[in-house]
Design a protein around this motif. Structure first.
Motif, PDB file in Angstrom:
ATOM      1  N   UNK A  80       0.786  -1.219  -0.192  1.00  5.78           N
ATOM      2  CA  UNK A  80      -0.083  -0.185   0.125  1.00  5.78           C
ATOM      3  C   UNK A  80       0.915   1.334  -0.008  1.00  5.78           C
TER       4      UNK A  80
ATOM      5  N   UNK B 129      -4.778   7.576  -4.865  1.00  2.73           N
ATOM      6  CA  UNK B 129      -5.124   8.156  -5.935  1.00  2.73           C
ATOM      7  C   UNK B 129      -6.437   8.965  -5.676  1.00  2.73           C
ATOM      8  N   UNK B 130      -6.485  10.300  -6.046  1.00  3.64           N
ATOM      9  CA  UNK B 130      -7.223  10.891  -5.744  1.00  3.64           C
ATOM     10  C   UNK B 130      -7.518  11.495  -4.154  1.00  3.64           C
ATOM     11  N   UNK B 131      -6.653  11.294  -3.214  1.00  3.00           N
ATOM     12  CA  UNK B 131      -7.130  11.436  -2.139  1.00  3.00           C
ATOM     13  C   UNK B 131      -6.108  12.308  -1.322  1.00  3.00           C
TER      14      UNK B 131
ATOM     15  N   UNK C 179      -7.368  16.160  -0.316  1.00  6.67           N
ATOM     16  CA  UNK C 179      -8.144  15.826   0.936  1.00  6.67           C
ATOM     17  C   UNK C 179      -7.404  15.516   2.132  1.00  6.67           C
TER      18      UNK C 179
ATOM     19  N   UNK D 159      -5.560  18.482   3.446  1.00  6.61           N
ATOM     20  CA  UNK D 159      -6.659  19.414   4.275  1.00  6.61           C
ATOM     21  C   UNK D 159      -7.065  18.886   5.613  1.00  6.61           C
ATOM     22  N   UNK D 160      -7.312  17.556   5.800  1.00  5.67           N
ATOM     23  CA  UNK D 160      -7.543  16.914   6.839  1.00  5.67           C
ATOM     24  C   UNK D 160      -6.442  16.875   7.971  1.00  5.67           C
TER      25      UNK D 160
ATOM     26  N   UNK E 176      -6.485  20.477   9.461  1.00  8.02           N
ATOM     27  CA  UNK E 176      -7.900  20.720   9.859  1.00  8.02           C
ATOM     28  C   UNK E 176      -7.660  19.911  11.480  1.00  8.02           C
TER      29      UNK E 176
ATOM     30  N   UNK F 143      -7.533  10.126  15.405  1.00  8.73           N
ATOM     31  CA  UNK F 143      -8.958  10.524  15.434  1.00  8.73           C
ATOM     32  C   UNK F 143      -9.652   9.289  16.155  1.00  8.73           C
ATOM     33  N   UNK F 144      -8.850   8.278  16.674  1.00  3.15           N
ATOM     34  CA  UNK F 144      -9.491   7.335  17.415  1.00  3.15           C
ATOM     35  C   UNK F 144      -9.201   7.516  19.013  1.00  3.15           C
TER      36      UNK F 144
ATOM     37  N   UNK G 129     -20.078   2.949   7.975  1.00  9.07           N
ATOM     38  CA  UNK G 129     -20.026   4.261   8.527  1.00  9.07           C
ATOM     39  C   UNK G 129     -21.048   5.242   8.172  1.00  9.07           C
TER      40      UNK G 129
ATOM     41  N   UNK H 211     -11.474   5.036  -8.883  1.00  6.15           N
ATOM     42  CA  UNK H 211     -10.193   5.121  -8.172  1.00  6.15           C
ATOM     43  C   UNK H 211      -9.419   3.756  -8.191  1.00  6.15           C
TER      44      UNK H 211
ATOM     45  N   UNK I 136      -9.785   1.204  -6.166  1.00  9.44           N
ATOM     46  CA  UNK I 136      -9.361   0.897  -4.895  1.00  9.44           C
ATOM     47  C   UNK I 136     -10.623   0.047  -4.441  1.00  9.44           C
TER      48      UNK I 136
ATOM     49  N   UNK J  96      -9.040  -4.501   2.113  1.00 12.73           N
ATOM     50  CA  UNK J  96      -7.759  -4.010   2.014  1.00 12.73           C
ATOM     51  C   UNK J  96      -7.051  -4.834   2.635  1.00 12.73           C
TER      52      UNK J  96
ATOM     53  N   UNK K   9     -14.747  15.345  -6.189  1.00 15.82           N
ATOM     54  CA  UNK K   9     -13.691  14.996  -5.238  1.00 15.82           C
ATOM     55  C   UNK K   9     -13.966  13.703  -4.278  1.00 15.82           C
TER      56      UNK K   9
ATOM     57  N   UNK L   1     -14.186  10.359  -2.524  1.00 14.82           N
ATOM     58  CA  UNK L   1     -13.556   8.993  -2.897  1.00 14.82           C
ATOM     59  C   UNK L   1     -14.005   7.941  -1.585  1.00 14.82           C
TER      60      UNK L   1
ATOM     61  N   UNK M   3     -18.755  24.223   1.182  1.00 14.65           N
ATOM     62  CA  UNK M   3     -17.739  23.815   0.764  1.00 14.65           C
ATOM     63  C   UNK M   3     -16.616  23.125   1.133  1.00 14.65           C
ATOM     64  N   UNK M   4     -16.511  22.958   2.501  1.00 16.32           N
ATOM     65  CA  UNK M   4     -15.637  22.342   3.236  1.00 16.32           C
ATOM     66  C   UNK M   4     -16.073  20.670   3.202  1.00 16.32           C
ATOM     67  N   UNK M   5     -15.154  19.889   2.720  1.00 14.24           N
ATOM     68  CA  UNK M   5     -15.461  18.441   2.715  1.00 14.24           C
ATOM     69  C   UNK M   5     -15.039  17.537   3.925  1.00 14.24           C
ATOM     70  N   UNK M   6     -16.088  16.481   4.721  1.00 12.08           N
ATOM     71  CA  UNK M   6     -15.581  15.891   5.848  1.00 12.08           C
ATOM     72  C   UNK M   6     -15.745  14.530   5.305  1.00 12.08           C
ATOM     73  N   UNK M   7     -14.911  13.536   5.407  1.00 14.14           N
ATOM     74  CA  UNK M   7     -15.064  12.213   5.048  1.00 14.14           C
ATOM     75  C   UNK M   7     -15.020  11.074   6.355  1.00 14.14           C
TER      76      UNK M   7
ATOM     77  N   UNK N 132     -16.276   9.460  11.473  1.00 13.66           N
ATOM     78  CA  UNK N 132     -15.574   9.956  12.718  1.00 13.66           C
ATOM     79  C   UNK N 132     -15.354  11.346  12.595  1.00 13.66           C
ATOM     80  N   UNK N 133     -15.459  12.270  11.485  1.00 14.92           N
ATOM     81  CA  UNK N 133     -15.454  13.470  11.112  1.00 14.92           C
ATOM     82  C   UNK N 133     -16.504  14.262  11.873  1.00 14.92           C
TER      83      UNK N 133
END
Lengths: 200, 200
Positions: free
Chosen positions: A50, A57-59, A62, A65-66, A69, A186-187, B15, B48, B50, B56, B168, B170, B179-183, B186-187
């Protein structure tokens, strides 16, 4: 006497840095010690084939930013280093060598390395930079220089990383409380609740 | 009038379920509406190249443990479904069709689908099961049956999923506040602080 919390981290991992700034104080509130264990995340990613979050890809956007933040959320100073990720062998080997004499000194050194990377943008992959950080803390520079280039320190770090992978670790930070694994800064709220309630 | 929060989810995502149980009440505390947008996570992963967390390498056991623990942490009933993951086209198409008439009905239906899957272990990939859930809520079964097999509903879901990827997204749940993304579920604490402080 309760077991210490195991705290696995890589000096180049942003979320490891965030957890490192919090974990000892959190544990202390519940009368727990924390056993810090630097590992090489590169070897872990290689094992699982990994990559780091920012290279998924694509992450990447984010993830950056995360990280910033989450640092603000936790109240921890954070600037994305200009070189990232970087090899962390020198710092990790130094940590284990220092820890043999004095755990507190080793932890203060580790926090100083994290802050040099994530606050001052220093290149912590450089053994010279690592030695500078140590020397500024009153650590014997020549002795540490010899230690991080020695076979023993190299072997120790390899062994710790392999043991972590064998135990199931696939990312960092990775915390283990009485056998219960927690992955990610975050845990920490869940880890806190776990300590408070003795599991939930 | 503040913008609604966009809440992207897949009915098969654990989730997403956890976030779905919390997001409207959280938003309401700050005078915000939530716009629910089911998407197909399978199409996202394909885009992506994935896979889901549970697939995983080396991460499946931890992912299952984390999902159940996060559910307990949030106080949401959760049992890992015996079939997982499952296709969610029928439920997602039904949602968009219901939403055209009545957003509240569509959301209640969505929560019922989530609970059927994560509490009652029903196979929500089956259009018949989806229609049963809808019928139990007083929704016209025959009309919904026609809708979820129609070209319009199929096209709508495809368009929503593609738009989410283009924006964006994923993974899921994915929330966007001004406009602010949270994935991730847990966010939610960060999203809450964002709403409270108008960003941080």
């Amino acid at each position: 006497m309760p077991l210490p919390i195991d705290f696995y981290f890589d000096f180049s991992s942003p979320y490891s840095y965030l957890a490192a700034e919090k974990i000892d104080a959190l544990a202390a509130r519940f009368g727990r010690e924390v056993s810090w264990r630097p590992i090489l995340l590169g070897a872990v990613f290689q094992h699982y084939n990994t990559t780091s979050l920012v290279k998924q890809p694509g992450q990447g956007d984010y993830a950056l930013r995360d990280m910033a933040r989450e640092a603000r959320f936790l109240g921890v100073p954070f600037t994305m280093p200009s070189r990232f990720p970087v090899p962390t062998q020198a710092a990790a080997r130094a940590f284990y060598w220092l820890q043999e004499d004095d755990v507190a000194v080793a932890k203060q050194f580790a926090l100083a390395v994290f802050r040099a990377f994530y606050v001052e943008d220093k290149d912590i992959s450089s053994p010279q930079v690592v030695l500078d950080i140590a020397a500024a803390q009153g650590i014997d520079r020549a002795a540490l220089d010899a230690a991080i280039h020695g076979a023993e320190a190299k072997e120790r770090l390899k062994r710790e990383t392999e043991a972590a992978i064998a135990m199931g670790l696939f990312g960092a930070p990775w915390m283990v409380v009485d056998g219960e694994p927690f992955w990610g800064a975050d845990r920490l709220p869940q880890l806190e609740k776990w300590l408070e309630a003795g599991g939930f």
